[in-house]
Design a protein around this motif. Structure first.
Motif, short mmCIF file in Angstrom:
data_model
loop_
_atom_site.label_atom_id
_atom_site.label_comp_id
_atom_site.label_asym_id
_atom_site.label_seq_id
_atom_site.Cartn_x
_atom_site.Cartn_y
_atom_site.Cartn_z
N TRP A 105 41.74 -53.33 -80.94
CA TRP A 105 40.65 -52.48 -81.43
C TRP A 105 40.99 -51.02 -81.16
O TRP A 105 41.26 -50.64 -80.02
N GLN A 106 40.95 -50.20 -82.19
CA GLN A 106 41.31 -48.79 -82.06
C GLN A 106 40.10 -47.88 -81.90
O GLN A 106 40.11 -46.98 -81.07
N ARG A 107 39.09 -48.09 -82.68
CA ARG A 107 37.90 -47.24 -82.59
C ARG A 107 36.74 -47.92 -83.32
O ARG A 107 36.93 -48.83 -84.13
N ALA A 108 35.52 -47.45 -83.02
CA ALA A 108 34.33 -47.95 -83.69
C ALA A 108 33.49 -46.75 -84.08
O ALA A 108 33.34 -45.80 -83.31
N GLU A 109 32.92 -46.79 -85.26
CA GLU A 109 32.14 -45.66 -85.78
C GLU A 109 30.84 -46.15 -86.40
O GLU A 109 30.82 -47.16 -87.11
N TYR A 110 29.76 -45.42 -86.11
CA TYR A 110 28.50 -45.65 -86.80
C TYR A 110 28.47 -44.72 -88.01
O TYR A 110 28.53 -43.51 -87.85
N VAL A 111 28.38 -45.28 -89.17
CA VAL A 111 28.34 -44.49 -90.40
C VAL A 111 26.89 -44.40 -90.85
O VAL A 111 26.26 -45.42 -91.16
N GLU A 112 26.36 -43.19 -90.85
CA GLU A 112 24.96 -42.97 -91.22
C GLU A 112 24.89 -42.49 -92.66
O GLU A 112 25.50 -41.48 -93.01
N LEU A 113 24.13 -43.19 -93.46
CA LEU A 113 24.04 -42.89 -94.89
C LEU A 113 22.76 -42.15 -95.24
O LEU A 113 22.48 -41.93 -96.40
N SER A 114 21.99 -41.78 -94.21
CA SER A 114 20.80 -40.97 -94.44
C SER A 114 20.58 -40.13 -93.19
O SER A 114 20.87 -40.57 -92.08
#
Length: 245
Positions: free
Chosen positions: A69-78
């Motif tokens: 596992w390299q990284r984790a991101e929360y992608v917010e679309l609003s």
């Protein structure tokens, strides 16, 4: 039991402690990602539905400890309520790095709540082998990303929040290693790291804890490795109390 994959003798006790909420986040991480037992996974998922903030902590822990596992991101679309969020985790596989996410997105009235829900949804999909690549996500996932924040870049403030262990006097014989682990889990900090070296007196241990932009270091030397570790952890606890005080 996790190391040997011989859970059967303790299986009933493990499930009981999950149901009673008596296991640490580290325990839950091990049971989810290091144990191949569907009944255990189901019990942990049931717990996470009631303590959903632990799902985000488990993801952060997996990023630190899972080699691929390299990284984790929360992608917010609003950018305003209700918040729509997806969790993306970059995992190195034989063909190279892949960004894996869930087919569905999560919508929640609060940003933090959306992140916790996205983490739980990702874990469920991971266990079901149902993760997809970003281009396979639901149509809303093709909306231009507004905000991207990486789990691995979220650091605590240099101002140390209060914790019960930071206001109590330290005494000989206390479990300083366990105290630091509890503080890190409660405050969502990076876990403490320990490095050992053999010296003429026995063992030398360096204990390191990142707090904001600073790294607190403690050092212990003792004939036994565990004693050296405890001394180093106590030094970090003392320095941490001084900062918090």
């Amino acid at each position: 039991a996790v190391e040997t994959q011989e859970l059967l003798p303790v299986l009933a006790e493990v499930k009981t402690r999950i149901d009673k909420g008596q296991l640490s986040v580290q325990d839950l991480y091990l049971l989810m990602f290091q144990v191949k037992d569907e009944s255990i996974h189901k019990a942990v998922l049931n717990h996470l539905e009631k303590q959903i903030q632990d799902a985000s902590s488990i993801i952060a822990m997996a990023v630190d400890w899972q080699v691929e596992w390299q990284r984790a991101e929360y992608v917010e679309l609003s950018q305003s309520s209700p918040f729509t969020v997806a969790l993306e985790v970059t995992i190195t596989q034989e063909e190279g790095p892949r960004i894996l996410t869930t087919r569905d997105l999560v919508t929640h009235g609060r940003k933090q709540g959306a992140r916790h829900q996205a983490s739980l949804l990702w874990i469920e999909a991971y266990l079901q082998n149902a993760l997809v690549e970003v281009h396979e996500r639901s149509p809303l996932g093709n909306t231009p990303t507004q905000v991207v924040e990486a789990v691995v870049t979220e650091k605590p403030s240099s101002c140390v929040p209060m914790h019960r262990y930071l206001s109590k006097p330290l005494k000989d014989g206390q479990n300083f290693v366990g105290m630091l682990n509890d503080i890190c889990q409660s405050l969502r900090w990076e876990l403490v790291s320990y490095e050992f070296a053999e010296v003429s007196e026995g063992f030398e241990c360096d204990c390191r804890l990142r707090v904001g932009d600073e790294v607190i270091v403690g050092r212990g030397i003792a004939p036994a490795k565990q004693k050296a570790k405890a001394i180093a952890a106590r030094q970090v606890m003392e320095k941490l109390q001084a900062i918090a005080g």
